[in-house]
Design an enzyme around this catalytic site. Structure first.
Site, PDB file in Angstrom:
ATOM      1  N   HIS A 186      -4.818  -3.251   6.570  1.00 40.34           N
ATOM      2  CA  HIS A 186      -4.979  -3.211   5.086  1.00 40.34           C
ATOM      3  C   HIS A 186      -5.634  -4.069   4.316  1.00 40.34           C
ATOM      4  O   HIS A 186      -6.000  -5.420   4.128  1.00 40.34           O
ATOM      5  CB  HIS A 186      -3.362  -4.997   4.397  1.00 40.34           C
ATOM      6  CG  HIS A 186      -3.244  -5.285   2.838  1.00 40.34           C
ATOM      7  ND1 HIS A 186      -2.505  -4.123   1.963  1.00 40.34           N
ATOM      8  CD2 HIS A 186      -4.066  -6.698   2.545  1.00 40.34           C
ATOM      9  CE1 HIS A 186      -3.051  -5.233   1.100  1.00 40.34           C
ATOM     10  NE2 HIS A 186      -2.911  -6.531   1.068  1.00 40.34           N
ATOM     11  N   ASP A 240       1.153  -1.297   0.008  1.00 35.54           N
ATOM     12  CA  ASP A 240      -0.306  -0.595  -0.078  1.00 35.54           C
ATOM     13  C   ASP A 240       1.091   1.284  -0.404  1.00 35.54           C
ATOM     14  O   ASP A 240       1.158   2.182  -0.475  1.00 35.54           O
ATOM     15  CB  ASP A 240      -1.094   0.002   1.280  1.00 35.54           C
ATOM     16  CG  ASP A 240      -2.110  -1.405   1.243  1.00 35.54           C
ATOM     17  OD1 ASP A 240      -2.409  -0.949   0.128  1.00 35.54           O
ATOM     18  OD2 ASP A 240      -1.557  -2.118   2.446  1.00 35.54           O
TER      19      ASP A 240
HETATM   20  P1  NAD Z   1      -1.633 -18.830  -4.220  1.00 36.17           P
HETATM   21  O1  NAD Z   1      -2.590 -19.507  -4.273  1.00 36.17           O
HETATM   22  O2  NAD Z   1      -0.575 -18.776  -5.450  1.00 36.17           O
HETATM   23  O3  NAD Z   1      -0.337 -19.616  -3.021  1.00 36.17           O
HETATM   24  C1  NAD Z   1      -0.131 -19.563  -2.192  1.00 36.17           C
HETATM   25  C2  NAD Z   1       0.212 -21.237  -1.102  1.00 36.17           C
HETATM   26  O4  NAD Z   1      -0.087 -21.641   0.039  1.00 36.17           O
HETATM   27  C3  NAD Z   1      -0.100 -22.237  -1.820  1.00 36.17           C
HETATM   28  O5  NAD Z   1       1.560 -23.409  -2.612  1.00 36.17           O
HETATM   29  C4  NAD Z   1      -0.643 -23.303  -0.576  1.00 36.17           C
HETATM   30  O6  NAD Z   1      -0.662 -24.549  -1.161  1.00 36.17           O
HETATM   31  C5  NAD Z   1      -0.023 -22.541  -0.051  1.00 36.17           C
HETATM   32  N1  NAD Z   1      -0.756 -22.779   1.244  1.00 36.17           N
HETATM   33  C6  NAD Z   1      -2.197 -22.532   2.035  1.00 36.17           C
HETATM   34  N2  NAD Z   1      -2.338 -23.942   3.374  1.00 36.17           N
HETATM   35  C7  NAD Z   1      -0.767 -23.607   3.276  1.00 36.17           C
HETATM   36  C8  NAD Z   1      -0.317 -23.587   4.850  1.00 36.17           C
HETATM   37  N3  NAD Z   1      -1.958 -23.365   5.816  1.00 36.17           N
HETATM   38  N4  NAD Z   1       0.657 -24.487   5.191  1.00 36.17           N
HETATM   39  C9  NAD Z   1       1.483 -23.775   4.369  1.00 36.17           C
HETATM   40  N5  NAD Z   1       1.230 -23.742   2.903  1.00 36.17           N
HETATM   41  C10 NAD Z   1      -0.461 -23.294   2.957  1.00 36.17           C
HETATM   42  O7  NAD Z   1      -1.206 -17.802  -3.515  1.00 36.17           O
HETATM   43  P2  NAD Z   1      -0.606 -16.057  -3.491  1.00 36.17           P
HETATM   44  O8  NAD Z   1      -0.814 -14.970  -4.487  1.00 36.17           O
HETATM   45  O9  NAD Z   1       0.892 -16.254  -3.506  1.00 36.17           O
HETATM   46  O10 NAD Z   1      -1.188 -15.400  -1.972  1.00 36.17           O
HETATM   47  C11 NAD Z   1      -0.991 -15.753  -0.973  1.00 36.17           C
HETATM   48  C12 NAD Z   1      -1.521 -14.939  -0.189  1.00 36.17           C
HETATM   49  O11 NAD Z   1      -0.569 -13.287  -0.211  1.00 36.17           O
HETATM   50  C13 NAD Z   1      -3.222 -14.713  -0.868  1.00 36.17           C
HETATM   51  O12 NAD Z   1      -3.741 -14.694   1.505  1.00 36.17           O
HETATM   52  C14 NAD Z   1      -3.438 -13.374  -0.386  1.00 36.17           C
HETATM   53  O13 NAD Z   1      -3.899 -12.930  -0.504  1.00 36.17           O
HETATM   54  C15 NAD Z   1      -2.161 -12.347  -0.198  1.00 36.17           C
HETATM   55  N6  NAD Z   1      -1.130 -11.384  -0.058  1.00 36.17           N
HETATM   56  C16 NAD Z   1      -1.443 -10.768  -0.143  1.00 36.17           C
HETATM   57  C17 NAD Z   1      -0.782  -9.419  -0.016  1.00 36.17           C
HETATM   58  C18 NAD Z   1      -0.592  -8.098   1.058  1.00 36.17           C
HETATM   59  O14 NAD Z   1       0.031  -6.898   0.460  1.00 36.17           O
HETATM   60  N7  NAD Z   1      -0.634  -8.094   2.422  1.00 36.17           N
HETATM   61  C19 NAD Z   1      -0.595  -9.095  -1.326  1.00 36.17           C
HETATM   62  C20 NAD Z   1      -0.911 -10.408  -1.910  1.00 36.17           C
HETATM   63  C21 NAD Z   1      -1.225 -11.197  -1.580  1.00 36.17           C
HETATM   64  C1  LMR Z   2      -3.163  -7.314  -2.793  1.00 34.26           C
HETATM   65  O1  LMR Z   2      -3.793  -5.885  -2.405  1.00 34.26           O
HETATM   66  O2  LMR Z   2      -3.026  -6.610  -4.315  1.00 34.26           O
HETATM   67  C2  LMR Z   2      -3.361  -8.290  -2.406  1.00 34.26           C
HETATM   68  O3  LMR Z   2      -3.738  -7.825  -0.770  1.00 34.26           O
HETATM   69  C3  LMR Z   2      -4.427  -9.144  -2.838  1.00 34.26           C
HETATM   70  C4  LMR Z   2      -5.961  -8.816  -3.002  1.00 34.26           C
HETATM   71  O4  LMR Z   2      -6.487 -10.047  -2.666  1.00 34.26           O
HETATM   72  O5  LMR Z   2      -5.592  -7.690  -3.348  1.00 34.26           O
END
Ligand code: NAD
Ligand code: LMR
Length: 326
Positions: free
Chosen positions: A185, A157
């Site tokens: 967030h 952000d």
């Molecule tokens: P993704 O689905 O590509 O990868 C997530 C991985 O986590 C998968 O490989 C899955 O098998 C694994 N997983 C699920 N449960 C698990 C557990 N208990 N232990 C270990 N691994 C586990 O998703 P992604 O695009 O990598 O996103 C991951 C997370 O990050 C999502 O919740 C997404 O919303 C979040 N995210 C947050 C931000 C932020 O700014 N905070 C930004 C982008 C994404």
């Molecule tokens: C983002 O801000 O890009 C991540 O938190 C993914 C989402 O769900 O928006």
């Protein structure tokens, strides 16, 4: 050579980890003189994909990557670690809010909080998996590790805000400083343009367009994650990984004098926030490695209303997961 830093990454076969792992192994976070031992955690069905990621890491021949452990046990993954990127969680799809993930993803952080407790005495944990503030609260609450070692990611952000302000003002991104993103967030976060600076001057003086700042800027930052999902068909990954690296660096490297970064940390009541909530604050890291919340920043009544709304949202999320808190 120094001792390797032991870094766990959860969700290690996922999209975000696919970027984090390679950049950590290349020395971009912990330094070009610090070997890295990666401890990668996945769920059992994803272990084969994780082996593929490990093959690719190996094929990069990173000089600093001394060891890799692949596991589906959080206890094993967290044994003796110094840092953990808690990424593993489901991402939202189109039309969902991040908070819609809370009951599905929250329980992951109960088990992992406990596992941290058993495995790691000198660990710092940063949470990316959404909704990251409240997931961080769950992990922290289920662990006996000091609260100041937990944080959740507001940096995407912050980076989005800096980029937008730079673009609007025609100045380089590096000219945009003092960018606080308050609260959660979520789409109620408050990116604080009032206290931001561009080329050392207050942002509202440089961008003399209050309605753009209050409406377009704030809403664009708040909704950027959803816009990326709409366009890509998947949530942000490379930019999220980049922000995770920036987040960790901002907690281990001294903050340039007078500036700050946005990190969600456990509130000690600063700015009237409920103690114990994981709240996005402006943070400064000192030369000795400790960090603190920047206090006393002014807010207009308009900004205070945004701040109060996001505070209330985090209280509500805490209420929803109260059965997961210790
Ligand atoms: P993704 O689905 O590509 O990868 C997530 C991985 O986590 C998968 O490989 C899955 O098998 C694994 N997983 C699920 N449960 C698990 C557990 N208990 N232990 C270990 N691994 C586990 O998703 P992604 O695009 O990598 O996103 C991951 C997370 O990050 C999502 O919740 C997404 O919303 C979040 N995210 C947050 C931000 C932020 O700014 N905070 C930004 C982008 C994404
Ligand atoms: C983002 O801000 O890009 C991540 O938190 C993914 C989402 O769900 O928006």
């Amino acid at each position: 050579m120094a001792n390797p830093i032991r870094v766990a990454v959860t969700g290690a076969a996922g999209q975000i980890a696919y970027s984090i792992l390679f950049r950590v192994a290349s020395g971009q976070v912990f330094g070009q003189d610090r070997p890295v031992h990666l401890k990668m955690l996945e769920i059992t069905p994803a272990m084969k994909a994780l082996q593929g990621v490990a093959m690719e890491l190996s094929d990069c021949a990173f000089p600093l990557l001394t060891k890799m452990d692949l596991t589906d046990s959080a206890e094993e993954a967290f044994d003796g670690i110094n840092w953990v990127f808690m990424v593993g969680a489901k991402p939202r799809g189109p039309g969902m809010e991040r908070a819609d993930l809370i009951l599905g993803n929250g329980p992951i952080f109960v088990g992992q909080g406990r596992a941290l407790n058993r495995g790691a005495s000198d660990v710092r944990a940063m949470v990316v998996g959404n909704p990251c503030n409240t997931n961080c609260l769950i992990a922290m609450s289920n662990s006996d590790i000091p609260k100041d070692r937990f944080s959740a990611m507001m940096r995407l952000d912050q980076n989005r805000s800096q980029s937008l302000l730079a673009d609007k003002s025609g100045q380089p991104v590096s000219a945009v400083t003092n960018m606080a993103v308050w609260g959660n967030h979520s789409n109620n976060q408050y990116p604080d343009f009032e206290n931001a600076k561009i080329g050392g001057k207050p942002a509202p003086q440089v961008i003399n367009d209050q309605s753009w700042l209050q409406e377009t800027f704030v809403k664009t930052v708040q909704n950027r994650g959803a816009e990326v999902i709409k366009a890509r068909g998947a949530s942000s990954a490379a930019s999220a990984a980049n922000a995770a690296l920036d987040h960790v660096k901002s907690l281990i490297q001294p903050t340039p004098a007078g500036d700050w970064n946005s990190v969600a940390v456990c509130s000690d009541g600063q700015y009237g926030v409920d103690k114990g909530l994981i709240f996005g604050y402006p943070i400064q890291t000192k030369a000795d490695g400790s960090y603190g919340v920047v206090e006393g920043l002014p807010m207009s009544p308009w900004a205070k209303a945004k701040f109060d709304a996001v505070h209330e949202e985090l209280r509500k999320e805490r209420e929803v997961v109260k059965h997961l808190l210790k």
